[in-house]
Motif scaffolding. Sequence first.
Motif: not given
Length: 114
Positions: A47-71
Motif C-alpha cells: 500500500t503506497l501512499i504518496l503525499e504528492r502526485e507523480l508522473e506515471e514514469a516516476d511512479l513505476t520507477k518508485l515501485i520498482e525501487q521499492i521492489d528491489e530495495d525492500l521486497v
Amino acid sequence: MDDIHFERHFRTPYSEGYYIMQGSSLQSNNRLGTVDIHFTTTAVHGTLILERELEEADLTKLIEQIDEDLVLSADMPRDDFLVSVYVGKDVGFYSDEYFAEENNDSLDFDDEDE
C-alpha cells in the motif's frame, strides 16, 4: 527517482512499514509518502501512499525501487508484487495517549460547568 531512501517505522514477522524520503541534505529531506508491505505465502501486497502526485514514469520507477530495495531484499518467496497506490495528505497522528488527554480535557471542562 533521484535521492530516494526508505526509513523503517515498523516491522512484524510478515509486514513492514517505511517512510519514503526524497533528498539527501537535512534542508531538502522531504517525505514523499509511506509504503506498507505485507508478505503472504504467494504474493506481496503493498500500500503506497504518496503525499504528492507523480508522473506515471516516476511512479513505476518508485515501485520498482521499492521492489528491489525492500521486497526482494526481504528474501521471502513470492509469485507477484501487488501495489495499491493512493495520493493524499497527512492530517494527523492519533494514539491512545492523544485520546486519553482529550478525554481528560473534556472531563476538566465538564467539571467547570457544575
